[in-house]
Scaffold this active site. Structure first.
Site, PDB file in Angstrom:
ATOM      1  N   HIS A  21      -3.783 -14.027  10.770  1.00 28.48           N
ATOM      2  CA  HIS A  21      -3.457 -13.742   9.574  1.00 28.48           C
ATOM      3  C   HIS A  21      -3.400 -12.194   9.010  1.00 28.48           C
ATOM      4  CE1 HIS A  21      -2.044 -14.467   5.636  1.00 28.48           C
ATOM      5  NE2 HIS A  21      -3.327 -14.243   4.902  1.00 28.48           N
ATOM      6  N   HIS A  22      -4.756 -11.704   9.368  1.00 29.06           N
ATOM      7  CA  HIS A  22      -4.911 -10.531   8.768  1.00 29.06           C
ATOM      8  C   HIS A  22      -5.929  -9.721   9.894  1.00 29.06           C
ATOM      9  CE1 HIS A  22      -5.346  -7.782   5.189  1.00 29.06           C
ATOM     10  NE2 HIS A  22      -6.426  -7.321   5.612  1.00 29.06           N
ATOM     11  N   ASN A  30       4.188  -7.164   5.418  1.00 30.17           N
ATOM     12  CA  ASN A  30       3.633  -8.711   4.975  1.00 30.17           C
ATOM     13  C   ASN A  30       3.294  -8.910   3.732  1.00 30.17           C
ATOM     14  OD1 ASN A  30       3.338  -9.372   7.613  1.00 30.17           O
ATOM     15  ND2 ASN A  30       1.235  -8.590   8.121  1.00 30.17           N
ATOM     16  N   THR A  31       3.420  -7.560   2.696  1.00 28.49           N
ATOM     17  CA  THR A  31       3.117  -7.847   1.614  1.00 28.49           C
ATOM     18  C   THR A  31       4.241  -8.738   1.143  1.00 28.49           C
ATOM     19  OG1 THR A  31       2.464  -5.701   1.328  1.00 28.49           O
ATOM     20  CG2 THR A  31       2.952  -6.698  -1.009  1.00 28.49           C
ATOM     21  N   GLY A  37      -2.112 -14.340  -4.580  1.00 30.32           N
ATOM     22  CA  GLY A  37      -2.445 -13.883  -5.970  1.00 30.32           C
ATOM     23  C   GLY A  37      -3.282 -12.401  -5.705  1.00 30.32           C
ATOM     24  N   ARG A  58     -12.118 -18.791   4.476  1.00 26.35           N
ATOM     25  CA  ARG A  58     -11.425 -19.246   5.414  1.00 26.35           C
ATOM     26  C   ARG A  58     -11.724 -19.462   6.932  1.00 26.35           C
ATOM     27  NH1 ARG A  58      -6.507 -14.903   3.610  1.00 26.35           N
ATOM     28  NH2 ARG A  58      -5.912 -16.430   1.534  1.00 26.35           N
ATOM     29  N   ARG A 105      -4.564 -25.557  -2.290  1.00 24.12           N
ATOM     30  CA  ARG A 105      -5.945 -26.151  -2.191  1.00 24.12           C
ATOM     31  C   ARG A 105      -6.430 -25.810  -3.749  1.00 24.12           C
ATOM     32  NH1 ARG A 105      -8.305 -23.553   2.382  1.00 24.12           N
ATOM     33  NH2 ARG A 105      -6.121 -22.421   2.373  1.00 24.12           N
ATOM     34  N   GLU A 125      -3.073 -20.557  -0.466  1.00 27.30           N
ATOM     35  CA  GLU A 125      -4.390 -21.276  -0.813  1.00 27.30           C
ATOM     36  C   GLU A 125      -4.582 -21.866  -2.109  1.00 27.30           C
ATOM     37  OE1 GLU A 125      -7.297 -19.023   1.398  1.00 27.30           O
ATOM     38  OE2 GLU A 125      -8.774 -19.051  -0.100  1.00 27.30           O
ATOM     39  N   ALA A 171       0.922  -1.139   0.035  1.00 35.24           N
ATOM     40  CA  ALA A 171       0.113  -0.008  -0.084  1.00 35.24           C
ATOM     41  C   ALA A 171       0.738   1.377  -0.057  1.00 35.24           C
ATOM     42  CB  ALA A 171      -0.944  -0.241   1.277  1.00 35.24           C
ATOM     43  N   GLY A 198      -6.497 -13.368  -1.868  1.00 34.17           N
ATOM     44  CA  GLY A 198      -6.365 -12.906  -2.905  1.00 34.17           C
ATOM     45  C   GLY A 198      -6.834 -11.163  -2.772  1.00 34.17           C
ATOM     46  N   VAL A 244      -4.308  -8.155  -1.500  1.00 39.16           N
ATOM     47  CA  VAL A 244      -3.384  -7.579  -2.668  1.00 39.16           C
ATOM     48  C   VAL A 244      -4.229  -6.630  -3.447  1.00 39.16           C
ATOM     49  CG1 VAL A 244      -1.807  -8.019  -4.600  1.00 39.16           C
ATOM     50  CG2 VAL A 244      -1.899  -9.445  -2.392  1.00 39.16           C
ATOM     51  N   HIS A 266      -6.213 -18.037   9.465  1.00 37.78           N
ATOM     52  CA  HIS A 266      -5.830 -18.596   7.981  1.00 37.78           C
ATOM     53  C   HIS A 266      -5.854 -20.231   8.144  1.00 37.78           C
ATOM     54  CE1 HIS A 266      -4.057 -19.896   4.457  1.00 37.78           C
ATOM     55  NE2 HIS A 266      -4.568 -18.777   3.908  1.00 37.78           N
ATOM     56  N   ARG A 270     -12.237 -12.354   4.966  1.00 41.59           N
ATOM     57  CA  ARG A 270     -11.381 -11.776   3.806  1.00 41.59           C
ATOM     58  C   ARG A 270     -11.444 -13.218   2.987  1.00 41.59           C
ATOM     59  NH1 ARG A 270      -6.373 -11.520   2.005  1.00 41.59           N
ATOM     60  NH2 ARG A 270      -5.605 -12.194   3.705  1.00 41.59           N
TER      61      ARG A 270
END
Ligand code: ADP
Length: 507
Positions: A442-443, A104-105, A111, A340, A319, A316, A76, A485, A488, A303, A482
């Site tokens: 995770h987020h 974390n990016t 993706g 998730r 999977r 992910e 960002a 993907g 991003v 996650h 979330r």
């Protein structure tokens, strides 16, 4: 994967790099040896660049002053800096508290989700911005901010083009949980997106000679009346104030701050985190002190596929490419491609609260990240199902029956008892692999409330003059779940947007 050592002292611009979580931590720990990398060697926390002027600014205690101070060099922050610069704002500076850029990016693995893109069209994938928005809102159980979601989806194809124009080509498209068409854009070779994006954005930052202050921690926002006019920073043990006409918070999340995690979610005490050590939630504290509203802070995403000994996130896409989750008895237990939150909850109900992410050679070969997990010793393997079963201590007949049943779904079109319809690819005979996974923090999906101009809003919905925010530090886009993907997409769309908005506001 090439790793770079962090060999900087003080505040130094770093060259583009590729790294693992281990090198991130090692890099941060190695701050001490002196070396200047890249085109801009910056001494201390006061960069000099062609673009930077030191004109002074109201409210700033010292002379060092910028049009825009951007806090955080994740996706960002760097997107914001590049976009602002390209719209004519050259007096921009990026601050990074760590000795490594990218936040974390760097670890973004799935993706970038985007709809109506040129790459989808080239590949005959039919998608629409409305469908993307609907599936994002559905994924978040309709708790996301509809306007922000719509803005993100409508601008996603433009963001893919923009990245492409910077040399970041994301044309290998796959699925993640919660989407009905392929819209998760990855680098051409199918590798983890963060390790292409971060060096690509850093190269663009360098090319523009935008200064980056490394090891420079923003501590506090300075206000003059209602307006934010600067940032108090600490670097090399000293504090000083940088004046700014606008400040952009791009500080990422809080996953590496266990106290803050527990403050918002007491039930997550003791969870491992996938986050880099600098994800300590500073942006939330600074924004709140400056009068911004924080929304949905209890929405911390866990996650489902995190290898626990190393906190490595198993992408992910593994999977999505066909892997299944089996429990300690060798049985599947849920639709692996569900969202998730649901997959994590199902996993926690299994004996021992873990699962084996299990796949064959085709999946191994199609996901570049797996070789990395393997190299790190995270992958159990066998030359066939029975050998893998022995390696992971499950009954071979049960594991074989599980794989046979899954293959019947994938090849014969039989209904899956767990309802999986996406990414169903039959296991081929031969090498079999498994990675032990469990949920991890995770987020942070909540955060600073913003509008479509990335303005930070107070509790009455009024913009705080001079304060903007983008990326994980903001809240409301993902709601309470979330889609893989979407982070991003969020950081790129809103990072680019805030740079352009600020440039227009200061023009
Ligand atoms: P996003 O995905 O939203 O871009 P990232 O986690 O990728 O977020 O990047 C956020 C960056 O901000 C990280 O590199 C982190 O170390 C940095 N950061 C966090 N807090 C501060 C702070 N107080 N001062 C400077 N940099 C910070």
């Amino acid at each position: 994967m090439a790793e770079r050592e962090n060999d900087t002292i003080g505040s130094t611009l770093q060259a583009p790099h590729r790294l693992t979580r281990r090198s991130f931590i090692a890099g941060v720990g190695a701050m001490g040896a002196l070396s200047v990398l890249g085109g801009l060697g910056l001494a201390g926390c006061s960069p000099q660049s062609e673009g930077a002027s030191n004109g002074g600014s109201e409210g700033a205690a010292e002379g060092e002053s910028y049009d825009v101070v951007i806090i955080g060099t994740g996706g960002a922050g760097m997107s914001a800096a590049i976009a602002a610069y390209d719209k004519g704002l050259t007096n921009v500076v990026l601050l990074e508290k760590m000795g490594v850029n990218g936040g974390n990016t760097n670890y973004s693995s799935s993706g970038m989700n985007a709809s109506e893109t040129k790459f989808q069209k080239e590949q005959g994938i039919e998608d629409s911005n409305d469908l993307f928005a609907k599936e994002t809102l559905d994924g978040g159980h309709n708790t996301g901010d509809e306007q922000l979601v719509k803005f993100m989806c409508d601008n996603s194809a433009g963001a893919i083009d923009w990245l492409d124009s910077l040399g970041i080509k994301l044309d290998n498209i796959t699925l993640t949980g919660g989407m009905s068409v392929k819209r998760c854009h990855r680098p051409t070779d199918g590798s983890a997106v963060g390790l292409t994006m971060v060096p690509g954005l850093l190269a663009a930052v360098e090319e523009r000679k935008i200064p980056v202050m490394m090891n420079c921690e923003a501590k506090e926002l300075i206000k003059d009346g209602d307006a934010v006019t600067g940032v108090k920073v600490k670097a090399d043990g000293k504090e000083k104030v940088l004046g700014a006409k606008a400040v952009i918070l791009a500080t990422g999340g809080l996953g590496a701050n266990p106290d803050m995690v527990v403050q918002y979610r007491p039930d997550l005490k003791g969870y491992v985190t996938t986050n880099q050590p600098g994800a300590t939630g500073d942006g939330y504290t600074m924004a709140e002190s400056a009068g911004a509203e924080l929304v949905q802070m209890d929405q911390i995403q866990i996650h489902p596929t995190v290898e626990q000994s190393s906190s490595t996130l198993i992408a992910e896409g593994v999977r999505g490419g066909g892997a299944i989750l089996v429990n300690s008895e060798g049985k599947r237990f849920f639709d692996e491609m569900s969202t998730r939150d649901k997959v994590s909850a199902a996993e926690l109900e299994q004996p021992g609260s873990f699962a084996w992410c299990t796949f064959d050679q085709q999946v191994y070969d199609a996901n570049k990240a797996i070789a990395k997990y393997d190299k790190a010793g995270l992958v159990q393997k066998g030359a066939n199902v029975a050998e893998l079963a022995a390696a992971i201590d499950v009954d071979p007949a049960t594991l074989q029956a599980t794989i046979d049943a899954y293959n019947a779904v994938t090849t014969d079109g039989a209904a899956d008892e767990f309802g999986r319809t996406e990414g169903c690819i039959a296991f081929a005979d031969g090498n079999m692999y498994a990675i032990k996974v469990a949920p991890g923090i995770h987020h942070e999906m909540g955060g600073v409330k913003i509008n479509e101009k990335n303005e930070a809003l107070d509790a009455s919905g009024n913009a705080i003059p001079g304060l903007y925010a983008a990326g994980e530090v903001t809240g409301g886009i993902h709601g309470n779940n979330r889609i893989g993907g979407n982070a991003v997409c969020d950081i790129t769309v809103f990072g680019k947007n805030v740079g352009e908005v600020v440039a227009a506001a200061l023009a």
